[in-house]
Design an enzyme around this catalytic site. Structure first.
Site, short mmCIF file in Angstrom:
data_model
loop_
_atom_site.label_atom_id
_atom_site.label_comp_id
_atom_site.label_asym_id
_atom_site.label_seq_id
_atom_site.Cartn_x
_atom_site.Cartn_y
_atom_site.Cartn_z
N GLY A 198 0.79 -1.23 0.00
CA GLY A 198 0.00 0.00 0.00
C GLY A 198 0.82 1.28 0.00
O GLY A 198 0.32 2.33 0.39
N GLU A 419 12.51 -16.05 17.69
CA GLU A 419 12.53 -14.61 18.03
C GLU A 419 12.41 -14.39 19.53
O GLU A 419 13.09 -13.53 20.10
CB GLU A 419 11.40 -13.87 17.30
P1 ADP Z 1 2.71 -0.91 -3.27
O1 ADP Z 1 2.78 0.46 -3.85
O2 ADP Z 1 3.22 -0.97 -1.88
O3 ADP Z 1 3.29 -1.98 -4.12
P2 ADP Z 1 -0.09 -0.55 -3.73
O4 ADP Z 1 -0.35 0.72 -3.03
O5 ADP Z 1 0.07 -0.47 -5.20
O6 ADP Z 1 1.16 -1.29 -3.11
O7 ADP Z 1 -1.25 -1.57 -3.34
C1 ADP Z 1 -1.95 -2.34 -4.31
C2 ADP Z 1 -3.40 -2.50 -3.92
O8 ADP Z 1 -3.52 -3.31 -2.76
C3 ADP Z 1 -4.06 -1.20 -3.55
O9 ADP Z 1 -4.57 -0.56 -4.68
C4 ADP Z 1 -5.19 -1.67 -2.63
O10 ADP Z 1 -6.29 -2.13 -3.38
C5 ADP Z 1 -4.56 -2.84 -1.93
N1 ADP Z 1 -4.00 -2.45 -0.64
C6 ADP Z 1 -2.69 -2.54 -0.27
N2 ADP Z 1 -2.51 -2.13 0.99
C7 ADP Z 1 -3.72 -1.74 1.44
C8 ADP Z 1 -4.19 -1.20 2.68
N3 ADP Z 1 -3.37 -0.98 3.72
N4 ADP Z 1 -5.51 -0.91 2.79
C9 ADP Z 1 -6.34 -1.14 1.77
N5 ADP Z 1 -5.96 -1.63 0.59
C10 ADP Z 1 -4.67 -1.94 0.41
ZN ZN Z 2 17.72 -14.98 14.73
#
Ligand code: ADP
Ligand code: ZN
Length: 633
Positions: A198, A419
């Site tokens: 995200g 851990e």
């Molecule tokens: P990154 O940039 O870290 O690779 P993204 O922001 O592109 O990840 O996330 C891809 C999709 O996953 C988002 O569009 C959303 O639909 C979902 N997602 C990822 N993390 C979250 C979160 N914390 N809450 C809600 N949806 C999320």
């Molecule tokens: Zn260790």
């Protein structure tokens, strides 16, 4: 020049032939037609690379290069969302224009390309530095979103991180006021964390909350084969940003440009990357924080970034975006279910799903929800029931297993014991750094971490403190042995053993801390990478003695660590139980259990985050990078 002229003629002939082929030859027919459900399934399984939507017709290219066609059912309007969420490259061809004009354009494209290429080659031949027309501009993939409609509420389960970025939102809302109130204008921030956690979503939400434009580009778009293009794109990016300030600039995959300069060149590509990186540094230094621009870069490999990028005034703030814990996963599931208004069956318990998906990223969880909804539709159910969720979890788990990222419950338990072993041995020693937290949420290649926070920035370490560190490093392996027996020990301790061996070696040979050898310093390849191994200036006798002492220190430390674990076995079992349940526990939570067992704790907890973090990061892969930003040596 004569050479170029004949080259041009050849190009024109080639172009004509292609034009002729396009006008008279028929367009290639798709290999096969698939049903829409099959198509969506393929998308969800990441089998589709690229898709072209034209009205209700979709032409797609699969990962293995096959062309397929399908038709979107009338009234279905989520196709674009599904494709983009699964990382499919989408082209949309407006239907009104599907007249001869488009056909003509398509046929002319190769010619334009050829002419472009020719102009480019001419430019390269005549020195390459001529900027008569900005070639890069026409190709720059800067993506501008005027008002992202994402809010912080759409980002679930990372409360600490969200708290941390509130300041950025305040700044973007009213840059001048923020500074009048005494805030230091933020400039460059690095988000690091695994793919799909995200990072992009959070960056968009920051812009969305502040109601400013979101300008983004991917680091990989900067890196082109041709020298100068990347640097020009960086310039374009910052020009666009200045025109739109206040705004947020997001550079995804910064590692594509920002890898540490290795010194070993591999031709043009390398020069190009270096030039692009230099341009990026220049632009970062060149704009004033008062302008109301924030640059956020994202990466999942902070350890390979060029240190120049992380210097003050550049990406000097680093924010870790972790994979969600149980509670976080629960909230992410809820957000996606609410967003899509998915009707749930009575038997659905999101907490059960959250518990059953350790190691899943936000993107994986979004996939679970999508997949479950699709399965329910295929099974003609009114509501999505637990069965669909279970099947969806299985399917996505399989994908993760293929990538070697899924963790079995068995492994999870072993990691927890390991851990807690580190943590317990730490808190039983006065000279160890205070404990902050323990986590068994996998991050990058790391399966679990124990985070200790030293009192302040340290420059000197006493022998006592070093020995405490050594014992703590052995705590993990020792716990494995105590609870699983001599044959149950795992590869998870590799990194610990490596660090312990190095530390013991330096105690003996770099810092002269043993009675047996006395105050000597041996410059060997072990503690000095510039020295050839097999150091000439020590006798074989000394070398043998060093080895002996190193082994003695290691074995004795390990024995001590094992005794500590053995002694407080019952407490360890309880702590592990809590850790398995919550996946991350604070030092306070651990101390509470130790108190219940009347364990005489020798150390205390430390809450505040400081820069110099002593993280024991455990991984099983031989060449695993350490999790997080490398701590200063
Ligand atoms: P990154 O940039 O870290 O690779 P993204 O922001 O592109 O990840 O996330 C891809 C999709 O996953 C988002 O569009 C959303 O639909 C979902 N997602 C990822 N993390 C979250 C979160 N914390 N809450 C809600 N949806 C999320
Ligand atoms: Zn260790």
């Amino acid at each position: 020049m004569q050479f170029s002229k004949s080259l041009l003629i050849w190009f024109l002939i080639g172009a004509m032939m292609i034009l002729a082929f396009n006008l008279f030859g028929s367009r290639p027919v798709a290999d096969n037609k698939v049903s829409f459900t099959e198509f969506v399934q393929m998308v969800n399984e990441s089998k589709i690379k690229e898709a072209t939507i034209k009205g209700e017709e979709v032409t797609a290219v699969t990962v293995d290069g096959k062309r397929i066609e399908t038709v979107i059912p009338t009234g279905y309007d989520k196709i674009y969302d599904i494709l983009t969420e699964n990382g499919v490259k989408v082209n949309v061809i407006p239907t009104e224009n599907s007249s001869w004009l488009v056909t003509l354009l398509i046929s002319w494209l190769p010619i334009l390309l050829f002419i472009g290429l020719w102009i480019f080659m001419m430019r390269q031949m005549s020195g390459g530095s001529n900027r008569a027309f900005s070639f890069a501009k026409s190709k720059a993939k800067v993506y501008l979103e005027e008002k992202p409609d994402v809010k912080l509420d759409d980002v679930a389960g990372m409360d600490e991180v969200k708290e941390e970025v509130k300041e950025l939102i305040d700044f973007l809302r009213e840059p001048q006021r923020f500074q009048k109130l005494g805030g230091r204008a933020p400039k460059g921030i690095l988000f690091y964390g695994d793919p799909g956690v995200g990072k992009t979503l959070l960056a968009r939400a920051i812009a969305g909350e502040a109601n400013v434009p979101f300008i983004s580009i991917s680091g990989s778009d900067f890196v082109e084969m041709f020298v100068g293009v990347g640097a020009a794109r960086v310039r374009d990016l910052f020009e666009t940003a200045k025109k739109n300030a206040p705004c947020l600039v997001f550079i995804d995959e910064i590692d594509a440009v920002g890898r540490a300069r290795s010194g070993v060149g591999f031709g043009g590509g390398h020069d190009e990357r270096e030039q692009t990186l230099n341009q990026l540094l220049v632009e970062l230094d060149g704009f004033d924080a008062n302008e109301g621009i924030i640059v956020i870069a994202a990466t999942n490999r902070p350890d390979i970034l060029d240190p120049a990028l992380l210097r003050p005034g550049r990406f000097d703030r680093q924010i870790s975006v972790p994979k969600p814990d149980v509670k976080g996963r629960y909230e992410i599931l809820k957000v996606h279910i609410n967003k899509k208004k998915i009707p749930l069956g009575d038997d659905v318990d999101l907490m059960v799903i959250a518990r059953g998906t350790p190691g899943f990223s936000g993107a994986d969880l979004a996939n679970v929800v999508n997949e479950a909804a699709l399965l329910a539709a295929r099974r003609r159910k009114e509501k999505v029931t637990m069965k669909e969720f279970e099947d969806a979890m299985d399917r996505i788990m399989m994908g993760l297993e293929r990538k070697g990222m899924a963790i079995t419950p068995d492994e999870k338990e072993k990691i927890a014991y390991h851990e807690v072993g580190h943590a317990l041995v730490g808190v039983m020693q006065e000279a160890a750094d205070p404990l902050h937290k323990i986590s068994i949420i996998p991050r990058g290649m790391a399966l679990g971490v124990t985070v200790n926070l030293p009192e302040e920035d340290r420059h000197l370490y006493s022998k006592k403190e070093l020995m405490a560190r050594l014992l703590q490093l052995f705590g993990g392996r020792a716990a494995e042995e105590v609870f699983y027996g001599k044959d149950g020990i795992t590869t998870g301790a590799e990194n610990d053993l490596m660090r312990a061996t190095e530390l013991a070696y330096r105690i003996v040979a770099s810092w002269g801390m043993t009675d047996e050898l006395g105050p000597i310093h041996v410059p060997t390849s072990r503690n000095n990478p510039f020295m050839p191994s097999g150091s000439p200036d020590i006798s074989e006798e000394t070398a043998r003695k060093i080895d002996e002492q190193v082994r003695k220190i290691l074995v004795e430390s390990y024995e001590k660590a094992r005794n500590i674990i053995e002694l407080y076995k019952d407490a360890v079992i309880d702590i592990v139980e809590l850790l398995l349940d919550k996946e991350t526990i604070s030092c306070d939570e651990m101390f509470k259990i130790l108190k219940e067992h009347n364990v005489p704790v020798m150390n205390r907890c430390r809450k505040k985050e400081v820069e110099n973090v002593n993280v024991i990061s455990d991984s099983s892969a031989p060449d695993a990078p350490p999790g997080g930003i490398p701590a200063p040596a």
